[in-house]
Motif scaffolding. Structure first.
Motif, PDB file in Angstrom:
ATOM      1  N   GLY A   7     -10.091   2.070   2.187  1.00 50.95           N
ATOM      2  CA  GLY A   7     -10.978   1.826   1.079  1.00 50.95           C
ATOM      3  C   GLY A   7     -11.501   0.396   1.308  1.00 50.95           C
ATOM      4  N   GLY A   8     -11.049  -0.346   2.127  1.00 50.38           N
ATOM      5  CA  GLY A   8     -11.735  -1.849   2.048  1.00 50.38           C
ATOM      6  C   GLY A   8     -13.203  -1.704   2.659  1.00 50.38           C
ATOM      7  N   GLY A   9     -13.711  -2.775   2.595  1.00 50.35           N
ATOM      8  CA  GLY A   9     -15.147  -2.905   3.132  1.00 50.35           C
ATOM      9  C   GLY A   9     -15.676  -4.071   2.895  1.00 50.35           C
ATOM     10  N   LEU A  10     -17.195  -4.341   2.778  1.00 53.96           N
ATOM     11  CA  LEU A  10     -17.631  -5.528   2.643  1.00 53.96           C
ATOM     12  C   LEU A  10     -18.473  -5.097   1.084  1.00 53.96           C
ATOM     13  N   VAL A  11     -18.348  -6.206   0.460  1.00 51.24           N
ATOM     14  CA  VAL A  11     -19.055  -6.252  -0.827  1.00 51.24           C
ATOM     15  C   VAL A  11     -19.770  -7.611  -1.540  1.00 51.24           C
ATOM     16  N   GLU A  12     -20.701  -7.359  -2.114  1.00 55.00           N
ATOM     17  CA  GLU A  12     -21.061  -8.851  -2.668  1.00 55.00           C
ATOM     18  C   GLU A  12     -20.356  -9.235  -3.770  1.00 55.00           C
ATOM     19  N   ALA A  13     -20.297 -10.435  -4.085  1.00 58.65           N
ATOM     20  CA  ALA A  13     -19.584 -11.222  -5.079  1.00 58.65           C
ATOM     21  C   ALA A  13     -19.936 -10.496  -6.440  1.00 58.65           C
ATOM     22  N   GLY A  14     -18.960 -10.231  -7.297  1.00 58.59           N
ATOM     23  CA  GLY A  14     -19.165  -9.291  -8.660  1.00 58.59           C
ATOM     24  C   GLY A  14     -19.091  -8.081  -8.371  1.00 58.59           C
ATOM     25  N   GLY A  15     -19.245  -7.540  -7.421  1.00 60.82           N
ATOM     26  CA  GLY A  15     -19.024  -6.161  -7.169  1.00 60.82           C
ATOM     27  C   GLY A  15     -17.607  -5.767  -7.148  1.00 60.82           C
ATOM     28  N   SER A  16     -17.487  -4.428  -6.868  1.00 59.66           N
ATOM     29  CA  SER A  16     -16.233  -3.752  -7.130  1.00 59.66           C
ATOM     30  C   SER A  16     -15.779  -2.782  -5.799  1.00 59.66           C
ATOM     31  N   LEU A  17     -14.532  -2.767  -5.485  1.00 55.25           N
ATOM     32  CA  LEU A  17     -13.982  -1.729  -4.408  1.00 55.25           C
ATOM     33  C   LEU A  17     -12.562  -1.129  -5.060  1.00 55.25           C
ATOM     34  N   ARG A  18     -12.317   0.098  -4.550  1.00 54.44           N
ATOM     35  CA  ARG A  18     -11.193   0.384  -5.052  1.00 54.44           C
ATOM     36  C   ARG A  18     -10.325   0.990  -3.696  1.00 54.44           C
ATOM     37  N   LEU A  19      -9.094   0.278  -3.538  1.00 48.23           N
ATOM     38  CA  LEU A  19      -8.328   0.531  -2.525  1.00 48.23           C
ATOM     39  C   LEU A  19      -7.427   1.815  -2.590  1.00 48.23           C
ATOM     40  N   SER A  20      -7.115   2.586  -1.899  1.00 46.32           N
ATOM     41  CA  SER A  20      -5.992   3.658  -1.970  1.00 46.32           C
ATOM     42  C   SER A  20      -4.995   3.536  -0.861  1.00 46.32           C
ATOM     43  N   CYS A  21      -3.876   3.986  -1.460  1.00 43.68           N
ATOM     44  CA  CYS A  21      -2.414   3.855  -0.626  1.00 43.68           C
ATOM     45  C   CYS A  21      -1.807   5.317  -0.624  1.00 43.68           C
ATOM     46  N   ALA A  22      -1.880   5.894   0.417  1.00 45.25           N
ATOM     47  CA  ALA A  22      -0.852   7.264   0.451  1.00 45.25           C
ATOM     48  C   ALA A  22       0.178   6.932   1.088  1.00 45.25           C
ATOM     49  N   ALA A  23       1.257   7.652   0.310  1.00 48.62           N
ATOM     50  CA  ALA A  23       2.472   7.416   0.826  1.00 48.62           C
ATOM     51  C   ALA A  23       3.205   8.761   1.246  1.00 48.62           C
ATOM     52  N   SER A  24       4.072   8.882   2.145  1.00 46.55           N
ATOM     53  CA  SER A  24       4.812  10.099   2.651  1.00 46.55           C
ATOM     54  C   SER A  24       6.063   9.481   3.192  1.00 46.55           C
ATOM     55  N   GLY A  25       7.163  10.508   3.057  1.00 48.72           N
ATOM     56  CA  GLY A  25       8.374  10.398   3.847  1.00 48.72           C
ATOM     57  C   GLY A  25       9.462   9.743   2.757  1.00 48.72           C
ATOM     58  N   HIS A  26       9.203   9.422   1.606  1.00 47.46           N
ATOM     59  CA  HIS A  26      10.208   9.218   0.552  1.00 47.46           C
ATOM     60  C   HIS A  26       9.727   9.612  -0.838  1.00 47.46           C
ATOM     61  N   THR A  27      10.483   9.652  -1.713  1.00 46.47           N
ATOM     62  CA  THR A  27      10.536   9.979  -2.977  1.00 46.47           C
ATOM     63  C   THR A  27       9.563   8.905  -3.880  1.00 46.47           C
ATOM     64  N   PHE A  28       8.328   9.020  -3.564  1.00 46.98           N
ATOM     65  CA  PHE A  28       7.358   7.865  -4.120  1.00 46.98           C
ATOM     66  C   PHE A  28       7.862   7.327  -5.711  1.00 46.98           C
ATOM     67  N   SER A  29       8.019   8.120  -6.438  1.00 50.59           N
ATOM     68  CA  SER A  29       8.313   7.958  -7.929  1.00 50.59           C
ATOM     69  C   SER A  29       9.554   7.140  -8.196  1.00 50.59           C
ATOM     70  N   LEU A  30      10.197   6.788  -7.104  1.00 50.71           N
ATOM     71  CA  LEU A  30      11.452   5.977  -7.275  1.00 50.71           C
ATOM     72  C   LEU A  30      11.218   4.777  -6.637  1.00 50.71           C
ATOM     73  N   TYR A  31      10.033   4.321  -6.190  1.00 52.45           N
ATOM     74  CA  TYR A  31       9.787   3.022  -5.729  1.00 52.45           C
ATOM     75  C   TYR A  31       8.609   2.314  -6.621  1.00 52.45           C
ATOM     76  N   THR A  32       8.950   0.950  -6.798  1.00 58.15           N
ATOM     77  CA  THR A  32       7.743   0.092  -7.120  1.00 58.15           C
ATOM     78  C   THR A  32       6.948  -0.145  -5.912  1.00 58.15           C
TER      79      THR A  32
END
Length: 122
Positions: A7-32
């Motif tokens: 989700g990274g990229g180039l954006v102008e000041a004042g703009g918005s971005l949304r980063l995503s992180c996909a997890a696999s291999g463990h029980t995600f709900s048990l981790y901060t």
């Protein structure tokens, strides 16, 4: 355990971005989960983290009020919604997980994804 940030990229000041992180291999709900950024000036610093225990969120002072860190345990996903971006937000953003419910420091996070570059132009 694998974490994949996107989700990274180039954006102008004042703009918005949304980063995503996909997890696999463990029980995600048990981790901060957390987002860190790496910059030449400050090195690696925490941006935000959200507890697995009660979804309490922590934000660094530099992003408080502008960023949010929602998580979707059903999809093993977490996000970093970045609004009102500033040039000083430029950096490589990485997601990470920790078994500690109030993890805030680098050493508390044991699994890391690769970074995604965010560049904010002035």
């Amino acid at each position: 355990v694998q974490l994949q940030a996107s989700g990274g990229g180039l954006v102008e000041a004042g703009g918005s971005l949304r980063l995503s992180c996909a997890a696999s291999g463990h029980t995600f709900s048990l981790y901060t989960v957390g987002w860190f950024r790496l910059t030449p000036v400050k090195g690696r610093e925490i941006v935000a983290a959200i507890s697995y225990r009660d979804s309490t969120a922590y934000y660094s002072d530099s992003v408080k009020g502008r960023f949010t860190i929602p998580r979707d345990d059903a999809k093993n996903m977490m996000y970093l919604q970045m609004n009102s971006l500033k040039p000083e937000d430029t950096g490589v953003y990485s997601c990470a997980t920790s078994p500690r419910s109030r993890a805030r420091y680098l050493y508390e996070f044991d699994y890391w994804g690769q970074g995604t570059q965010v560049t904010v132009s002035s």
